[in-house]
Design a protein around this motif. Structure first.
Motif, PDB file in Angstrom:
ATOM      1  N   VAL A 111       6.321  16.397  -0.008  1.00 23.23           N
ATOM      2  CA  VAL A 111       5.699  15.208  -0.577  1.00 23.23           C
ATOM      3  C   VAL A 111       6.289  14.056   0.222  1.00 23.23           C
ATOM      4  N   TYR A 112       5.410  13.239   0.801  1.00 17.69           N
ATOM      5  CA  TYR A 112       5.874  12.150   1.662  1.00 17.69           C
ATOM      6  C   TYR A 112       5.141  10.881   1.270  1.00 17.69           C
ATOM      7  N   VAL A 113       5.894   9.886   0.842  1.00 12.86           N
ATOM      8  CA  VAL A 113       5.309   8.602   0.486  1.00 12.86           C
ATOM      9  C   VAL A 113       5.624   7.592   1.577  1.00 12.86           C
ATOM     10  N   THR A 114       4.584   6.940   2.046  1.00 14.08           N
ATOM     11  CA  THR A 114       4.724   5.790   2.930  1.00 14.08           C
ATOM     12  C   THR A 114       4.384   4.558   2.108  1.00 14.08           C
ATOM     13  N   PHE A 115       5.299   3.624   2.063  1.00 13.95           N
ATOM     14  CA  PHE A 115       5.133   2.411   1.274  1.00 13.95           C
ATOM     15  C   PHE A 115       5.119   1.244   2.248  1.00 13.95           C
ATOM     16  N   ALA A 116       3.924   0.730   2.522  1.00  8.59           N
ATOM     17  CA  ALA A 116       3.769  -0.362   3.482  1.00  8.59           C
ATOM     18  C   ALA A 116       3.812  -1.688   2.737  1.00  8.59           C
ATOM     19  N   LEU A 117       4.720  -2.569   3.166  1.00  9.85           N
ATOM     20  CA  LEU A 117       4.874  -3.861   2.520  1.00  9.85           C
ATOM     21  C   LEU A 117       5.079  -4.933   3.579  1.00  9.85           C
ATOM     22  N   LEU A 118       4.768  -6.154   3.206  1.00 12.19           N
ATOM     23  CA  LEU A 118       4.936  -7.252   4.153  1.00 12.19           C
ATOM     24  C   LEU A 118       6.405  -7.421   4.512  1.00 12.19           C
ATOM     25  N   ASP A 119       6.653  -7.707   5.782  1.00  7.46           N
ATOM     26  CA  ASP A 119       8.025  -7.816   6.271  1.00  7.46           C
ATOM     27  C   ASP A 119       8.766  -8.976   5.636  1.00  7.46           C
TER      28      ASP A 119
ATOM     29  N   LEU B 101       0.531   8.344  -9.429  1.00  4.34           N
ATOM     30  CA  LEU B 101       0.261   7.086  -8.737  1.00  4.34           C
ATOM     31  C   LEU B 101       0.448   5.891  -9.667  1.00  4.34           C
ATOM     32  N   ALA B 102       0.000   6.022 -10.906  1.00  6.42           N
ATOM     33  CA  ALA B 102       0.175   4.928 -11.870  1.00  6.42           C
ATOM     34  C   ALA B 102       1.658   4.672 -12.125  1.00  6.42           C
ATOM     35  N   GLU B 103       2.445   5.739 -12.219  1.00  9.03           N
ATOM     36  CA  GLU B 103       3.883   5.563 -12.443  1.00  9.03           C
ATOM     37  C   GLU B 103       4.570   4.965 -11.211  1.00  9.03           C
ATOM     38  N   CYS B 104       4.124   5.354 -10.019  1.00  9.58           N
ATOM     39  CA  CYS B 104       4.652   4.739  -8.794  1.00  9.58           C
ATOM     40  C   CYS B 104       4.331   3.245  -8.778  1.00  9.58           C
ATOM     41  N   ASN B 105       3.106   2.888  -9.142  1.00  5.64           N
ATOM     42  CA  ASN B 105       2.733   1.475  -9.190  1.00  5.64           C
ATOM     43  C   ASN B 105       3.599   0.710 -10.191  1.00  5.64           C
TER      44      ASN B 105
ATOM     45  N   ASN C  87       0.848  -1.191   0.000  1.00  2.00           N
ATOM     46  CA  ASN C  87       0.000   0.000   0.000  1.00  2.00           C
ATOM     47  C   ASN C  87       0.879   1.235   0.000  1.00  2.00           C
ATOM     48  N   LEU C  88       0.628   2.134  -0.940  1.00  2.00           N
ATOM     49  CA  LEU C  88       1.376   3.374  -1.063  1.00  2.00           C
ATOM     50  C   LEU C  88       0.450   4.535  -0.735  1.00  2.00           C
ATOM     51  N   THR C  89       0.882   5.382   0.196  1.00  2.00           N
ATOM     52  CA  THR C  89       0.141   6.604   0.524  1.00  2.00           C
ATOM     53  C   THR C  89       1.040   7.790   0.232  1.00  2.00           C
TER      54      THR C  89
ATOM     55  N   GLU D 142       1.354  -7.035  -9.944  1.00  3.27           N
ATOM     56  CA  GLU D 142       0.860  -5.674 -10.191  1.00  3.27           C
ATOM     57  C   GLU D 142      -0.518  -5.412  -9.601  1.00  3.27           C
ATOM     58  N   ILE D 143      -1.393  -6.381  -9.591  1.00  2.93           N
ATOM     59  CA  ILE D 143      -2.749  -6.154  -9.074  1.00  2.93           C
ATOM     60  C   ILE D 143      -2.764  -5.938  -7.559  1.00  2.93           C
ATOM     61  N   ASP D 144      -1.702  -6.336  -6.880  1.00  5.42           N
ATOM     62  CA  ASP D 144      -1.641  -6.193  -5.427  1.00  5.42           C
ATOM     63  C   ASP D 144      -1.168  -4.816  -4.972  1.00  5.42           C
ATOM     64  N   ILE D 145      -0.673  -3.992  -5.880  1.00  4.66           N
ATOM     65  CA  ILE D 145      -0.140  -2.676  -5.517  1.00  4.66           C
ATOM     66  C   ILE D 145      -1.294  -1.671  -5.495  1.00  4.66           C
ATOM     67  N   LYS D 146      -1.505  -1.069  -4.333  1.00  2.00           N
ATOM     68  CA  LYS D 146      -2.594  -0.106  -4.161  1.00  2.00           C
ATOM     69  C   LYS D 146      -1.992   1.242  -3.754  1.00  2.00           C
ATOM     70  N   SER D 147      -2.472   2.318  -4.373  1.00  2.00           N
ATOM     71  CA  SER D 147      -1.926   3.633  -4.042  1.00  2.00           C
ATOM     72  C   SER D 147      -3.040   4.659  -3.961  1.00  2.00           C
ATOM     73  N   ARG D 148      -2.761   5.675  -3.182  1.00  2.00           N
ATOM     74  CA  ARG D 148      -3.710   6.781  -3.031  1.00  2.00           C
ATOM     75  C   ARG D 148      -2.931   8.037  -2.695  1.00  2.00           C
ATOM     76  N   ALA D 149      -3.556   9.204  -2.981  1.00  2.00           N
ATOM     77  CA  ALA D 149      -2.946  10.503  -2.677  1.00  2.00           C
ATOM     78  C   ALA D 149      -3.828  11.238  -1.683  1.00  2.00           C
ATOM     79  N   VAL D 150      -3.190  11.912  -0.736  1.00  2.00           N
ATOM     80  CA  VAL D 150      -3.898  12.653   0.295  1.00  2.00           C
ATOM     81  C   VAL D 150      -3.331  14.069   0.336  1.00  2.00           C
ATOM     82  N   ARG D 151      -4.178  15.049   0.067  1.00  2.00           N
ATOM     83  CA  ARG D 151      -3.770  16.453   0.135  1.00  2.00           C
ATOM     84  C   ARG D 151      -3.777  16.897   1.596  1.00  2.00           C
TER      85      ARG D 151
END
Length: 120
Positions: free
Chosen positions: A61-69, A21-25, A3-5, A36-45
């Motif tokens: 601009v701050y991206v948090t990229f949460a991934l399984l350990d 977001l598409a380019e980040c994915n 998950n990318l925020t 690819e289908i597992d990558i989810k992203s969103r933008a928050v102003r």
């Protein structure tokens, strides 16, 4: 997973967030670490923010990229660099504004993560 925020301050020039977001994915998928289908992203102003203690025109601009350990520091560093490259291409500081662009990798505990997918 992952998950990318993407958080960005309201004082930045407009960008095509869907394209960012598409380019980040794509950058994450190109790493070979994810389906690819597992990558989810969103933008928050972020409308309300304070940066530092001094007056000045500042933004972030701050991206948090949460991934399984379980991934190595080298893999996480590669992912950070891939995402940072995308962000730097799209977010340009206008004259007089100091812009900070950061990427954080955040491990999620694999043992407790649950996901269900439904297809209609």
């Amino acid at each position: 997973m992952p998950n990318l925020t993407l958080e960005y301050t309201a004082n930045l020039p407009a960008v095509d967030l869907a394209a960012v977001l598409a380019e980040c994915n794509r950058a994450a998928a190109d790493s070979g670490q994810f389906t690819e289908i597992d990558i989810k992203s969103r933008a928050v102003r972020v409308d309300d923010f304070v940066i530092g203690t001094e007056a000045g025109d500042r933004g972030f601009v701050y991206v948090t990229f949460a991934l399984l350990d379980g991934r190595s520091p080298e893999i996480k560093r590669d992912l950070s660099q891939r995402l940072q490259s995308v962000l730097q291409k799209h977010f340009i500081a206008p004259p007089g504004l100091t812009l900070q662009i950061a990427v954080e990798m955040r491990d999620m505990e694999r043992a407790s993560f649950i996901k269900v997918t439904h297809t209609g």
